[in-house]
Design an enzyme around this catalytic site. Sequence first.
Site, PDB file in Angstrom:
ATOM      1  N   ASP A   1      -0.209   7.358  16.578  1.00 50.07           N
ATOM      2  CA  ASP A   1      -0.759   5.729  17.057  1.00 50.07           C
ATOM      3  C   ASP A   1       0.115   5.271  18.103  1.00 50.07           C
ATOM      4  OD1 ASP A   1       1.960   5.148  15.927  1.00 50.07           O
ATOM      5  OD2 ASP A   1       0.937   3.785  14.593  1.00 50.07           O
TER       6      ASP A   1
ATOM      7  N   TYR B   1     -11.858  -8.414  16.007  1.00 49.50           N
ATOM      8  CA  TYR B   1     -12.487  -6.874  15.995  1.00 49.50           C
ATOM      9  C   TYR B   1     -13.288  -6.827  14.721  1.00 49.50           C
ATOM     10  CZ  TYR B   1      -9.576  -5.102  19.680  1.00 49.50           C
ATOM     11  OH  TYR B   1      -8.937  -4.989  20.886  1.00 49.50           O
TER      12      TYR B   1
ATOM     13  N   TRP C   1       0.688  -1.133   0.115  1.00 47.64           N
ATOM     14  CA  TRP C   1      -0.051  -0.046   0.007  1.00 47.64           C
ATOM     15  C   TRP C   1       0.789   1.205  -0.101  1.00 47.64           C
ATOM     16  CZ3 TRP C   1      -0.555  -4.084   3.563  1.00 47.64           C
ATOM     17  CH2 TRP C   1       0.267  -3.867   4.923  1.00 47.64           C
ATOM     18  N   ARG C   2       2.103   0.997  -0.062  1.00 43.40           N
ATOM     19  CA  ARG C   2       3.009   2.360  -0.061  1.00 43.40           C
ATOM     20  C   ARG C   2       3.383   2.724  -1.333  1.00 43.40           C
ATOM     21  NH1 ARG C   2       7.201   0.947   4.826  1.00 43.40           N
ATOM     22  NH2 ARG C   2       5.929   1.396   6.666  1.00 43.40           N
TER      23      ARG C   2
ATOM     24  N   GLN D   1      -4.927  -1.875  15.400  1.00 48.65           N
ATOM     25  CA  GLN D   1      -4.399  -2.810  16.500  1.00 48.65           C
ATOM     26  C   GLN D   1      -3.893  -4.263  16.254  1.00 48.65           C
ATOM     27  OE1 GLN D   1      -5.223  -1.969  20.351  1.00 48.65           O
ATOM     28  NE2 GLN D   1      -4.415  -0.843  19.024  1.00 48.65           N
ATOM     29  N   THR D   2      -3.318  -4.122  15.143  1.00 45.52           N
ATOM     30  CA  THR D   2      -2.920  -5.472  14.335  1.00 45.52           C
ATOM     31  C   THR D   2      -1.811  -5.266  13.674  1.00 45.52           C
ATOM     32  OG1 THR D   2      -5.365  -5.981  13.719  1.00 45.52           O
ATOM     33  CG2 THR D   2      -3.676  -7.038  12.424  1.00 45.52           C
TER      34      THR D   2
ATOM     35  N   TYR E   1      -6.841   8.774  14.218  1.00 42.73           N
ATOM     36  CA  TYR E   1      -5.737   8.136  13.546  1.00 42.73           C
ATOM     37  C   TYR E   1      -5.600   8.005  12.152  1.00 42.73           C
ATOM     38  CZ  TYR E   1      -2.504   4.679  11.587  1.00 42.73           C
ATOM     39  OH  TYR E   1      -1.720   4.248  10.937  1.00 42.73           O
TER      40      TYR E   1
ATOM     41  N   CYS F   1      18.147  11.085  23.544  1.00 41.82           N
ATOM     42  CA  CYS F   1      17.041  10.317  24.120  1.00 41.82           C
ATOM     43  C   CYS F   1      16.971  10.524  25.246  1.00 41.82           C
ATOM     44  CB  CYS F   1      17.096   9.213  23.415  1.00 41.82           C
ATOM     45  SG  CYS F   1      15.633   8.141  24.072  1.00 41.82           S
TER      46      CYS F   1
ATOM     47  N   GLU G   1      -5.369   0.540   6.407  1.00 40.50           N
ATOM     48  CA  GLU G   1      -5.163   1.280   7.843  1.00 40.50           C
ATOM     49  C   GLU G   1      -6.418   0.616   8.526  1.00 40.50           C
ATOM     50  OE1 GLU G   1      -3.281   3.114   9.044  1.00 40.50           O
ATOM     51  OE2 GLU G   1      -2.066   3.861   7.082  1.00 40.50           O
TER      52      GLU G   1
END
Length: 353
Positions: free
Chosen positions: A137, A81, A23-24, A41-42, A119, A207, A36
């Site tokens: 996210d 889900y 999908w990129r 959550q996957t 998101y 950091c 998306e």
Amino acid sequence: MDAKIFRERLLGWYQEHQRDLPWRHTRDPYPIWLSEIILQQTRVAQGLPYWEKFMQAFPTLPDLASAEEQQVLRLWQGLGYYSRARNLHACAKQVMEEYNGQFPRTYDELLKLKGVGKYTAAAIAYFAFGEAVPVVDGNVYRLFSRVFGIETDIASSKAFNEFFNLGLELIDTQRAGAFNQASMEFGATYCKPQNPPCLTCTFASGCHALATGQQAKLPVKIKKTKVKDRYFHYLVFVHADQVLVRTRPVGDIWTGLHDFHLVETTKPATPDEWPTDLGKLLMGHSLKGGDVEYKHLLSHRRLHARFYEVNVPEKDAFEGLATQLEMQAVTWGNLENLAKPVLILRFLNDREI
DNA sequence: CAAACGTGGCA
DNA sequence: TTGCCAAGTTT
């Protein structure tokens, strides 16, 4: 850390380490939106085969919109889900009907679509239409909280705004580049929840988490729900090549999917301990099985399912039993040929019913 | 706004 | 084995 430095390091890392995901390769909102929704959550490894299946079955938005919901749910089987699948289908129809088949192009309009929250709206606006909206996210929460030492509970509603605003400062509106992809990718594959390789990290200097040894503490996520156990004692009535299936009730796990008649307890129980007379009733009807256990673990509940196969020699004689069992909304069917989405449990794979 | 919603990988 | 939690949204 300065926004420019952060951006340069992040994009530098991304250029070297980005994954090649299908999908990129496009700016078409349809495959991007599909990815998306699937990836909510996957993990990519789990969702990728589903994305391919869906693109194969429904190459375009109209294909998906005109499909039967049952077909969509069947393809979604095993991903979890399931409201996502219903919203996916509803959204496809919504875009066809309310937006003339064209996805809306702005964050605010995208937000109105079914199953599209803050998101996903940002992701589509950014990836398909180039709007410089930062995505927030789980990966972004982790990366930002660690590098900048943010201790806000990410489960709280104000956390989103805080991280979103930080994203706005960091993202380069002039040449947004791959900022969003990069921040998610970095969080997913490098700044991992457990044991991130901090010493070789591009953000090692600067950091906050590494400097203070807080990697394991960040992001702060307060969890409250305690684990509950549920025991499902399934009665799988079998007649020749058919089984008795029912639609699961609304308002519980697996709403609207199909499974079998069951007795539920809060503790492990043998048939004679069940809260109904079912166990005793079935003793006279070749009750076999009880040896197949399906364990289902969620963050806040444990599901234990045990299966009892009950042979039904004659359907006519079974009617009386079904009445006694107060079974509702059940139908006989061959699982392979059922036109309805069936919840596939390991039991089914083991038994080849 | 807390709770509910699935599944699978990892340590 | 057990706990954590992942490219979140809805109610």
